[in-house]
Design an enzyme around this catalytic site. Structure first.
Site, PDB file in Angstrom:
ATOM      1  N   SER A 257       0.861  -1.187   0.000  1.00  0.00           N
ATOM      2  CA  SER A 257       0.000   0.000   0.000  1.00  0.00           C
ATOM      3  C   SER A 257       0.888   1.224   0.000  1.00  0.00           C
ATOM      4  CB  SER A 257      -0.901   0.096   1.242  1.00  0.00           C
ATOM      5  OG  SER A 257      -1.583   1.348   1.222  1.00  0.00           O
TER       6      SER A 257
ATOM      7  N   TYR B 284      -7.202   6.119   2.185  1.00  0.00           N
ATOM      8  CA  TYR B 284      -6.193   5.356   2.943  1.00  0.00           C
ATOM      9  C   TYR B 284      -6.758   4.932   4.302  1.00  0.00           C
ATOM     10  CZ  TYR B 284      -1.621   4.379   5.155  1.00  0.00           C
ATOM     11  OH  TYR B 284      -0.549   3.785   5.802  1.00  0.00           O
TER      12      TYR B 284
HETATM   13  P1  NAD Z   1       6.204   2.205   0.568  1.00  0.00           P
HETATM   14  O1  NAD Z   1       5.452   3.048  -0.394  1.00  0.00           O
HETATM   15  O2  NAD Z   1       7.687   2.370   0.634  1.00  0.00           O
HETATM   16  O3  NAD Z   1       5.905   0.673   0.341  1.00  0.00           O
HETATM   17  C1  NAD Z   1       4.677   0.192  -0.140  1.00  0.00           C
HETATM   18  C2  NAD Z   1       4.963  -0.915  -1.145  1.00  0.00           C
HETATM   19  O4  NAD Z   1       3.720  -1.482  -1.583  1.00  0.00           O
HETATM   20  C3  NAD Z   1       5.681  -0.402  -2.398  1.00  0.00           C
HETATM   21  O5  NAD Z   1       6.747  -1.252  -2.711  1.00  0.00           O
HETATM   22  C4  NAD Z   1       4.597  -0.418  -3.465  1.00  0.00           C
HETATM   23  O6  NAD Z   1       5.110  -0.572  -4.769  1.00  0.00           O
HETATM   24  C5  NAD Z   1       3.743  -1.590  -3.004  1.00  0.00           C
HETATM   25  N1  NAD Z   1       2.366  -1.533  -3.485  1.00  0.00           N
HETATM   26  C6  NAD Z   1       1.483  -0.521  -3.354  1.00  0.00           C
HETATM   27  N2  NAD Z   1       0.302  -0.861  -3.904  1.00  0.00           N
HETATM   28  C7  NAD Z   1       0.452  -2.123  -4.400  1.00  0.00           C
HETATM   29  C8  NAD Z   1      -0.410  -3.011  -5.092  1.00  0.00           C
HETATM   30  N3  NAD Z   1      -1.676  -2.687  -5.406  1.00  0.00           N
HETATM   31  N4  NAD Z   1       0.062  -4.238  -5.452  1.00  0.00           N
HETATM   32  C9  NAD Z   1       1.353  -4.579  -5.154  1.00  0.00           C
HETATM   33  N5  NAD Z   1       2.206  -3.764  -4.497  1.00  0.00           N
HETATM   34  C10 NAD Z   1       1.763  -2.551  -4.137  1.00  0.00           C
HETATM   35  O7  NAD Z   1       5.551   2.485   2.010  1.00  0.00           O
HETATM   36  P2  NAD Z   1       5.961   1.925   3.451  1.00  0.00           P
HETATM   37  O8  NAD Z   1       6.169   3.077   4.335  1.00  0.00           O
HETATM   38  O9  NAD Z   1       7.022   0.908   3.321  1.00  0.00           O
HETATM   39  O10 NAD Z   1       4.599   1.214   3.897  1.00  0.00           O
HETATM   40  C11 NAD Z   1       4.466  -0.182   3.907  1.00  0.00           C
HETATM   41  C12 NAD Z   1       3.222  -0.580   4.692  1.00  0.00           C
HETATM   42  O11 NAD Z   1       3.320  -0.111   6.034  1.00  0.00           O
HETATM   43  C13 NAD Z   1       1.935  -0.005   4.115  1.00  0.00           C
HETATM   44  O12 NAD Z   1       0.902  -0.964   4.233  1.00  0.00           O
HETATM   45  C14 NAD Z   1       1.653   1.176   5.023  1.00  0.00           C
HETATM   46  O13 NAD Z   1       0.277   1.474   5.081  1.00  0.00           O
HETATM   47  C15 NAD Z   1       2.185   0.669   6.349  1.00  0.00           C
HETATM   48  N6  NAD Z   1       2.542   1.802   7.229  1.00  0.00           N
HETATM   49  C16 NAD Z   1       3.737   2.446   7.093  1.00  0.00           C
HETATM   50  C17 NAD Z   1       4.024   3.517   7.932  1.00  0.00           C
HETATM   51  C18 NAD Z   1       5.336   4.254   7.860  1.00  0.00           C
HETATM   52  O14 NAD Z   1       5.518   5.201   8.614  1.00  0.00           O
HETATM   53  N7  NAD Z   1       6.283   3.865   7.010  1.00  0.00           N
HETATM   54  C19 NAD Z   1       3.094   3.933   8.894  1.00  0.00           C
HETATM   55  C20 NAD Z   1       1.883   3.263   8.969  1.00  0.00           C
HETATM   56  C21 NAD Z   1       1.614   2.177   8.152  1.00  0.00           C
END
Ligand code: NAD
Ligand code: UDP
Length: 319
Positions: free
Chosen positions: A78, A148
Site C-alpha cells: 500500500s 487510505y
Molecule cells: P512504501 O510506499 O515504501 O511501500 C509500499 C509498497 O507497496 C511499495 O513497494 C509499493 O510498490 C507496493 N504496493 C502498493 N500498492 C500495491 C499493489 N496494489 N500491489 C502490489 N504492491 C503494491 O511504504 P511503506 O512506508 O514501506 O509502507 C508499507 C506498509 O506499512 C503499508 O501498508 C503502510 O500502510 C504501512 N505503514 C507504514 C508507515 C510508515 O511510517 N512507514 C506507517 C503506517 C503504516
C-alpha cells in the site's frame, strides 16, 4: 510446515517491506515478494543475493499467483505517503480492500499465519492522546485521507471477519510514523522531505505552524516489533491488534530544528498551508505489546536520524 518456512511479503520492494524481507531471510526463511513497484523500487532489493528470495511483479488487487506452499503472509502492500492519497486514491482504497481479501484468501488456502499492516491513521485526528488499541478513532470518512484511512479500517474489519468465520491465525500491527534508510527521498513524508531539503540546502517546508505532533520510530525497531508479533504463540497473538511505534512525541517544528542541527546546511524553514485533516497529535500507547509480548523500541530520534542521513546523502548524490 515445509523444511524452511516460506513467507510471502506483499509490498516487499517498499521501504518497510524490504527491511522485513531482509529480517526474514536472515532468519532462514524462504521469501517471495509480491509488489507492483508503484512506490517500491528494485534498488531496495538489489543487495539480496540469497537463492531463497524471489521477487514477483504482481498487483495485489489481483488474486495471488501460485508460489507453492506458504506458511506466513505479511501484507504490507500500500502506498503510505499522504502525497499520494489524492493522486492514487482509488488504487490505495482497493489495495487495502481487494488486496487484503486476496492476502486473506491465500492465507486460508495454505493455512498460513497472516500479519496485516494497519496504521495509526485508523485513529484519524485523535481526540485521545496517546492512542490505545481500544480507541475507535476520529476519521473524516469523506476527506482527503479517507481512501487510505478507511480502507485500512476496512482491511482490519475484513481480517477480523475472516478470523472469526474461518478460525484463521491473523494478527494486525498498527504502525506509527516510521523512518530510516531506503525511504524514497521523493516520498513526500516529512522526514524524507526535511532530510532531502536540508542536504540540498533548500528551506524545510513546515506545513501549518509546526505545532502538530508525531512520534517517529526507527525502522529496525519497527521490524523488531513486527517480528515479535508474527513469532508470538497463537495463544497470545492470534486475532489481536498491536500498536507499534516510538513514544517520544515531538512537534514538527522541533523535528525541523533537530534536522537542521544534525545536517551541515544553510537551510532555514518556510511555512506552507496545512493539508486537510492533518492530525494535530499522534503518539502510540504501546503498553499492550510491551506487557504482553515484551517489546519496546530502543533507538532515539537523534540516533535514528544519524543512521538515516548518510543514506539520503548517497541517494541524492546519485540523482
Ligand atoms: P512504501 O510506499 O515504501 O511501500 C509500499 C509498497 O507497496 C511499495 O513497494 C509499493 O510498490 C507496493 N504496493 C502498493 N500498492 C500495491 C499493489 N496494489 N500491489 C502490489 N504492491 C503494491 O511504504 P511503506 O512506508 O514501506 O509502507 C508499507 C506498509 O506499512 C503499508 O501498508 C503502510 O500502510 C504501512 N505503514 C507504514 C508507515 C510508515 O511510517 N512507514 C506507517 C503506517 C503504516
Ligand atoms: N509535514 C510538513 N512538511 C512536509 C511534510 C509533512 O510539515 O514537507 C507535516 C505534515 O503536515 C504532518 C507531519 O509533517 O503534520 C507528518 O507528515 P507525514 O506526511 O510524514 O505523515 P502523516 O503522519 O501526516 O501521515
Amino acid at each position: 510446515m515445509s523444511q524452511r518456512p516460506h513467507a510471502i511479503v506483499t509490498g516487499g520492494a517498499g521501504f518497510v517491506g524490504s527491511h522485513l524481507v531482509d529480517s526474514l531471510l536472515s532468519d532462514g526463511f524462504k521469501v517471495t515478494s509480491l509488489d507492483n513497484f508503484g512506490s517500491g523500487r528494485t534498488k531496495n532489493l538489489k543487495h539480496i543475493e540469497s537463492e531463497r528470495f524471489t521477487s514477483i511483479n504482481h498487483d495485489v488487487r489481483e488474486p495471488f499467483p501460485d508460489v507453492g506452499d506458504v506458511d506466513y503472509i505479511f501484507h504490507f502492500a500500500s502506498r503510505a505517503s499522504p502525497k499520494d492519497f489524492a493522486s492514487h486514491a482509488v488504487e490505495i482504497a482497493l489495495t487495502n480492500s481487494q488486496g487484503t481479501k486476496h492476502a486473506l484468501e491465500c492465507s486460508r488456502e495454505h493455512d498460513a499465519r497472516a500479519l496485516i499492516a494497519s496504521t495509526s491513521e485508523v485513529y484519524g485526528n485523535p481526540e485521545e492522546n496517546p492512542q490505545t488499541e481500544t480507541y475507535n478513532g476520529n476519521v473524516n470518512i469523506r476527506g482527503l485521507r479517507a481512501p487510505y484511512d478507511e480502507s485500512k479500517r476496512f482491511s482490519e474489519a475484513l481480517a477480523v471477519a475472516y478470523e472469526k468465520k474461518h478460525e484463521m491465525d491473523i494478527r494486525t500491527v498498527r504502525i506509527f510514523n516510521t523512518y530510516g534508510p531506503r525511504m524514497d527521498p521523493n516520498d513526500g513524508r516529512v522526514i524524507p522531505n526535511f532530510l532531502s531539503q536540508a542536504i540540498r540546502g533548500d528551506d524545510l517546508t513546515i506545513y501549518g505552524d509546526g505545532s502538530q505532533t508525531r512520534s517517529f520510530c526507527y525502522v529496525s525497531d519497527l521490524i523488531g516489533g513486527i517480528r515479535t508479533i508474527s513469532d508470538a504463540p497463537a495463544a497470545v497473538a492470534s486475532g489481536e491488534v498491536f500498536n507499534v511505534g516510538n513514544t517520544q512525541e515531538i512537534t514538527i517544528q522541533e523535528l525541523a530544528d533537530v534536522i537542521l542541527d544534525l545536517v551541515d546546511t544553510g537551510s532555514g524553514v518556510t511555512y506552507q498551508s496545512l493539508p486537510q485533516d492533518d492530525p494535530e497529535v499522534r503518539r502510540p500507547d504501546i503498553s499492550k505489546i510491551s506487557s504482553e509480548l515484551d517489546w519496546e523500541p530502543s533507538i532515539s530520534l537523534r540516533t535514528g536520524l544519524e543512521r538515516t542521513i548518510p543514506h539520503f546523502e548517497e541517494r541524492l548524490e546519485g540523482d
